[in-house]
Design an enzyme around this catalytic site. Structure first.
Site, PDB file in Angstrom:
ATOM      1  N   HIS A  38       0.815  -1.217   0.000  1.00 19.55           N
ATOM      2  CA  HIS A  38       0.000   0.000   0.000  1.00 19.55           C
ATOM      3  C   HIS A  38       0.846   1.264   0.000  1.00 19.55           C
ATOM      4  O   HIS A  38       0.338   2.353  -0.321  1.00 19.55           O
ATOM      5  CB  HIS A  38      -0.994  -0.006   1.178  1.00 19.55           C
ATOM      6  CG  HIS A  38      -0.420   0.416   2.493  1.00 19.55           C
ATOM      7  ND1 HIS A  38       0.056  -0.473   3.422  1.00 19.55           N
ATOM      8  CD2 HIS A  38      -0.249   1.647   3.032  1.00 19.55           C
ATOM      9  CE1 HIS A  38       0.484   0.187   4.479  1.00 19.55           C
ATOM     10  NE2 HIS A  38       0.306   1.475   4.274  1.00 19.55           N
ATOM     11  N   ASP A  97      -0.255  -7.397   1.604  1.00 19.81           N
ATOM     12  CA  ASP A  97       0.302  -6.047   1.703  1.00 19.81           C
ATOM     13  C   ASP A  97       1.816  -6.125   1.875  1.00 19.81           C
ATOM     14  O   ASP A  97       2.360  -5.903   2.956  1.00 19.81           O
ATOM     15  CB  ASP A  97      -0.355  -5.310   2.874  1.00 19.81           C
ATOM     16  CG  ASP A  97      -0.061  -3.818   2.854  1.00 19.81           C
ATOM     17  OD1 ASP A  97       0.459  -3.327   1.833  1.00 19.81           O
ATOM     18  OD2 ASP A  97      -0.364  -3.153   3.868  1.00 19.81           O
ATOM     19  N   SER A 184       3.866   2.928   8.176  1.00 18.74           N
ATOM     20  CA  SER A 184       3.586   1.904   7.172  1.00 18.74           C
ATOM     21  C   SER A 184       4.853   1.457   6.442  1.00 18.74           C
ATOM     22  O   SER A 184       5.739   2.259   6.131  1.00 18.74           O
ATOM     23  CB  SER A 184       2.599   2.448   6.138  1.00 18.74           C
ATOM     24  OG  SER A 184       1.321   2.610   6.684  1.00 18.74           O
TER      25      SER A 184
END
Length: 253
Positions: A38, A97, A184
Site C-alpha cells: 500500500h 500487503d 507503514s
C-alpha cells in the site's frame, strides 16, 4: 536501537504535484528493499494510482530535515514490485500487503541487512518507524520504536473481523503501544538472544481510524503483514542470481 537496516521511502505520484507519501522499509539483501504494497499506491485516486518513482534513503535517523544532505537511490518502473494479489478486483487485499524495491546497483558487501524470521511467532515485538507518536500528533522527525505483545488469533479476529487473516497477518494487543500513521512499510522485529541480532517478523500494514480516517493509534490492535507467510514470494522475486544481488540465508530461527 541502531536500525541500520531501515530505509526511509518517498513515493511520488503524477497526481500529487511537488509532493510524496512517506513510508518505511528494510534492506533484506544487497539489492532489495522490503516494504508494504500500500506504500506504492495513492488510494485517493480511483482506480488506485501506482507510484512512478520511489526515493530510498539509507542509514538515516533524522528525516525532517534529511540529515547530512543524504542523497536517495531512485527506483522506477518494473523495479517497483507490489505483490500481484494486493489489488484484487481493484480493491486492496491486505493479506498481500507486501512489496519489493529493486535497487539499481548492489550495496557494499559489508552493508547491514536484516534477516527474515521464518517460523510463526507469538510473543513480544518491536516496531520501528517515523510515524506519529500519538493519534493527534505529527509524524516524527527522528526514528522511533515501540514494544508490544502479539495477539492471539481470537483477539485479532475479534478486533478486525473479516479484515484479519491469521495465516497472513498478526496484530498487536498492547494499549497505547502501537504503530501509527507514517509507520507503514516499516518492520516489526524480534531480538534473538542466541544470535544477538534482530530479525523481521512483520511489516506495518494498517490500524484503527475513525469515520473521517483520523488515526486511533492508542487503541492498539494495529495489523502487520506476516513475513513468514510470504517467504516463498520474497525468494522468487528477489533471490534468483539472474535477477541481480545475492541470495542470503534469510531464515533466522
Amino acid at each position: 536501537m541502531a536500525a541500520y537496516y531501515m530505509a526511509y521511502l518517498k513515493s511520488f505520484y503524477p497526481s500529487i504535484s511537488n509532493g510524496y507519501l512517506a513510508c518505511g522499509g528494510t534492506v533484506i539483501s544487497n539489492r532489495y528493499i522490503l516494504t508494504a504494497a500500500h506504500c506504492l499506491y495513492n488510494k485517493e485516486k480511483t482506480p488506485y494510482e501506482k507510484t512512478t518513482r520511489v526515493e530510498v534513503y539509507l542509514k538515516v535517523h533524522t528525516v525532517k530535515p534529511m540529515e547530512d544532505n543524504r542523497q536517495p537511490i531512485v527506483v522506477t518502473g518494473s523495479n517497483i514490485k507490489p505483490h500481484r494479489n494486493y489489488l484484487s478486483g481493484g480493491l486492496p487485499n491486505y493479506s498481500f500487503d507486501i512489496a519489493l524495491l529493486k535497487l539499481s546497483q548492489d550495496l557494499p558487501s559489508n552493508y547491514e541487512w536484516i534477516k527474515l524470521f521464518k517460523p510463526v511467532y507469538q510473543g513480544d515485538l518491536t516496531a520501528v518507524g517515523w510515524g506519529r507518536t500519538s493519534s493527534s500528533g505529527s509524524t516524527s522527525a527522528t526514528m522511533q520504536q515501540v514494544d508490544f505483545q502479539v495477539g492471539t488469533e481470537e483477539e485479532c479476529q475479534n478486533s478486525w473481523g473479516y479484515l484479519y487473516s491469521h495465516s497472513y497477518q498478526l496484530c498487536g494487543v498492547t494499549p497505547n503501544q502501537s504503530t501509527c500513521q507514517g509507520d507503514s512499510g516499516g518492520p516489526v522485529v524480534h531480538y534473538n538472544i542466541d544470535y544477538q541480532m534482530y530479525s523481521q517478523v512483520g511489516i506495518t500494514s494498517f490500524g484503527h481510524a475513525d469515520a473521517n480516517n483520523n488515526a486511533l493509534c492508542e487503541m492498539g490492535f494495529a495489523v502487520y503483514t506476516r513475513v513468514s507467510a510470504h517467504y516463498q514470494w520474497i525468494h522468487e522475486n528477489s533471490c534468483y542470481q539472474a535477477d541481480g544481488g545475492l541470495c542470503p540465508n534469510w531464515a533466522q530461527v
